[in-house]
Write a protein that holds these residues in place. Structure first.
Motif, mmCIF file in Angstrom:
data_model
loop_
_atom_site.group_PDB
_atom_site.id
_atom_site.type_symbol
_atom_site.label_atom_id
_atom_site.label_comp_id
_atom_site.label_asym_id
_atom_site.label_seq_id
_atom_site.Cartn_x
_atom_site.Cartn_y
_atom_site.Cartn_z
ATOM 1 N N PHE A 68 -11.633 2.204 1.334
ATOM 2 C CA PHE A 68 -10.843 3.589 1.570
ATOM 3 C C PHE A 68 -10.645 3.547 3.173
ATOM 4 N N TRP A 69 -11.409 2.855 4.183
ATOM 5 C CA TRP A 69 -11.019 2.981 5.462
ATOM 6 C C TRP A 69 -9.769 2.480 5.815
ATOM 7 N N GLN A 70 -9.306 1.395 4.943
ATOM 8 C CA GLN A 70 -7.980 0.680 5.088
ATOM 9 C C GLN A 70 -6.934 1.616 5.049
ATOM 10 N N ALA A 71 -7.083 2.414 3.972
ATOM 11 C CA ALA A 71 -5.881 3.387 3.555
ATOM 12 C C ALA A 71 -6.066 4.711 4.735
ATOM 13 N N LEU A 72 -7.104 5.034 5.330
ATOM 14 C CA LEU A 72 -7.289 5.894 6.462
ATOM 15 C C LEU A 72 -6.428 5.210 7.604
#
Length: 127
Positions: free
Chosen positions: A92-96
């Protein structure tokens, strides 16, 4: 559009399960999981969430028929799918981070051109 494709594939998975073609259903689930990974990668938060919803749809279909785990071929295919999914899963951090870079690029373009948001090409595509 992604939702329609996923629901169509889910229909065919249910059809295969109902007609006793378990291996075909598992292969379709595998394709649906790969599709969800493609949606998640390189996109913003909404893409990540849509990909997660499609993954959940695929896994929910497998829960409808737990006896798939009795067939060695289906189980082997499921294990391969799970291993590949874990290798290619986008955190998810990569999407952020993608969302952050997108936002910074939009604001940089506004500042550089000294124009309103409505004048950007992106805004005209959304309208």
């Amino acid at each position: 559009m992604f939702r329609h494709l996923a629901r169509t594939e889910a229909y065919f998975i249910r059809y295969d399960l109902h007609n006793g073609r378990d291996l075909s259903a598992v292969q379709r689930v595998d394709r649906l999981l790969k599709f969800s990974i493609q949606i998640r990668s390189g996109g913003g938060i909404i893409h990540h969430l849509v990909g997660g919803a499609i993954s959940a749809l695929a896994l929910a279909l497998l829960q409808e028929k737990p006896e798939l785990l009795d067939d060695p071929r289906s189980l082997e295919q499921l294990l391969r799918s799970a291993q590949e999914f874990e290798k290619r899963r986008i955190p998810f951090w990569q999407a952020l981070e993608n969302e952050r870079y997108y936002g910074r690029a939009v604001f940089a373009q506004i500042r550089a051109q000294k124009s309103a948001l409505v004048d950007l090409e992106i805004a005209s595509e959304w309208a």
